[in-house]
Design a protein around this motif. Structure first.
Motif: not given
Length: 536
Positions: A131, A178, A182, A345, A349, A381, A385
């Motif tokens: 990520t 990010l 997120t 991401q 998650s 999540t 992030g």
């Protein structure tokens, strides 16, 4: 839908020897918590946007060309074929285990909970690193569109990814990205899916336009790619080893096709859809990416002026499209970077969520909580992030951040993939004489995806390929991990980091087992692998 979809009833995973029988599946009664709203194209988009050829080819073209010159093109089909073997093996498992946290779930059911836990742990760390690596791709794009995006050092500073100002600016842009991804991932699964799908559509359109322009502006013939013209590798160096190093670029790109498996619990008809989209996302990415590489090499104004080994494909696009047209295409690439980061991401998650709902991670209660409003695992999540942002901040002054971070995260992904393909091969060999033919069917009544008699040979080739690429990625090359040329711990940083990851994993797993009591079995294990694999 049969009840095979989410967390086991009662929260903690427990073994049920008399779980309800679903043809070809032995997953027991899972309670649906994630919202099932991902269709066929969105499932394909999850894998395609993770690979994101516009993002990664633009981001890493200069690395491959610098090591191997024009001949680095041939590393692409080698990696593509190798990864396709892996994808076919993953697709076989995806048809039988349509569960979030795919790599962890598959490995646990093939090799046991402890082995699966470490596979999942390595995968989580790899996805957080990936990520971060995807987010910093903006540095290869935005300053080329407008110099004002080069904030660190000002618009006149060197924006090259390998310069100190470029690396610092990459971290800044990456953290901003990010924060956005997120927020989107935490707000709504549907919003994430729509943005991701729209991003993939724009990326496919962009790739088509780029290919047309490149192949209508060729400067040289096909014979160019059989020579190392343009390489920055010294003449006295081992060119076979340099060519292997140039293959890092293809290895960086062709991963993440398994992310469709991470969204299985949110996908309609997952036993039919997911195996096909895993293979399809890699195939489409592999073919289009190969054409992008070829077109970029053949249409470049020069192979020897150092532009391709420093800036890479963005310089070719600027030359072919002109200043305005090139910026429009780069803007499309920036959209692809956003969709790519969002997809990675999301996959990360779901891996955290999947392990947490089995109470296999610290703070599992919070990490396994799913929002009743939007169906998103919000805390998981945030962990991915924030973790990715921390990775970037730690490397803010590292001029080798592009090459080092990319090699490390992809090398760890290969290790996690091996945590599935190796035990899968052992199970296939163990049951090779059983003569079991699976008669399970998918949601449409068709036979589940399987490799039949080709299972063992294709699995063997996949493992051999993965081992070779993992060694290639994690090898302590100074040109990848230590641009200072004299810092030993940077050169060996990949292997050191893998070792520290495993040590941390041992500590976390041991503490978690002590807290949870007796060692747990994965829920709803089949009696043997032959019950779920087409081994005929």
């Amino acid at each position: 839908m049969t009840a095979v979809d989410a967390t086991p009833q009662g929260g903690q995973g427990t073994h049920h020897s008399h779980a309800p029988h679903v043809p070809g599946l032995h997953l027991g009664s899972y309670r649906q918590e994630l919202h099932r709203g991902v269709g066929t194209f969105a499932s394909f988009a999850a894998g395609f946007s993770f690979v994101s050829i516009l993002t990664t080819v633009d981001q890493f073209f200069f690395i491959g060309f610098g090591f191997g010159g024009a001949a680095f093109f041939w590393t692409w089909p080698v990696v593509f074929i190798g990864q396709l073997l892996v994808a076919y093996n993953f697709a076989t498992l995806a048809a039988r285990y349509p569960i979030s946290g795919a790599i962890y779930q598959w490995s646990s059911r093939l090799a046991g909970p402890t082995f699966g836990w470490f596979t999942g742990w390595v995968m989580i760390v790899a996805q957080i690193l990936t990520t971060a690596a995807a987010a910093i791709a903006l540095q290869a794009i935005l300053p080329q569109i407008w110099t004002g995006f080069q904030i660190v050092g000002g618009s006149g500073a060197d924006s090259s990814p390998t310069s100190s100002s470029g690396a610092g600016n990459a971290v800044l842009l990456g953290i901003v990205l990010l924060a956005i991804t997120t927020t989107v991932n935490a707000l709504s699964v549907q919003l994430m899916s729509r943005i991701n799908t729209a991003g993939v559509v724009l990326e496919l359109v962009g790739v088509a336009v780029v290919l047309v322009m490149l192949f209508t502006h060729l400067k040289r013939g096909l014979g160019t790619v059989v020579h190392t013209t343009g390489t920055t590798t010294p003449a006295h160096a081992n060119h076979v080893w340099a060519w292997a190093a140039s293959g890092l670029m293809a290895a960086y790109v062709m991963v993440g096709f398994d992310s469709a498996g991470e969204l299985s619990e949110e996908t309609h008809a997952p036993r039919r859809t997911t195996p096909r989209t895993i293979v399809r996302s890699l195939t489409v990415s592999g073919v289009l990416g190969m054409l992008l590489l070829l077109g970029g090499i053949l249409a470049a104004p020069s192979l020897t002026d150092g532009t391709l080994s420093s800036i890479g494909l963005p310089a070719v696009l600027d030359a072919v499209f002109g200043s305005v047209g090139g910026k429009i295409i780069l803007a499309d690439v920036a959209v692809a970077v956003f969709a790519c980061t969002l997809a990675i991401q999301t996959a990360g998650s779901r891996m955290v969520y999947s392990m947490a709902r089995e109470r296999s991670l610290p703070f599992s209660g919070a990490l396994s909580t799913v929002s009743s409003k939007n169906g998103a695992p919000v805390v998981s999540t945030l962990v991915v992030g924030v973790g990715a942002a921390i990775v970037l901040l730690v490397n803010v002054k590292q001029s080798a951040i592009f090459t080092a971070l990319a090699s490390l995260c992809i090398g760890m992904l290969y290790l996690a993939y091996l945590g599935v393909t190796v035990p899968l091969l052992l199970e296939r060999i163990r049951h090779r004489r059983d003569g079991v033919v699976l008669d399970g069917v998918d949601e449409h009544g068709a036979p589940l995806f399987g490799l039949g008699r080709w299972g063992i040979p294709l699995n063997v080739l996949a493992v051999v390929f993965q081992v070779a690429m993992a060694v290639n990625l994690l090898w302590p090359r100074a040109a990848v991990y230590d641009l200072t040329g004299h810092t030993w711990w940077l050169r060996w940083s990949a292997l050191l980091f893998v070792g520290l990851t495993l040590v941390a994993g041992v500590a976390i797993h041991k503490r978690n087992e002590q807290r949870e009591g007796a060692k747990r079995e994965m829920p709803f294990l089949p009696q043997s692998a032959s019950e779920v694999l087409d081994l005929a």
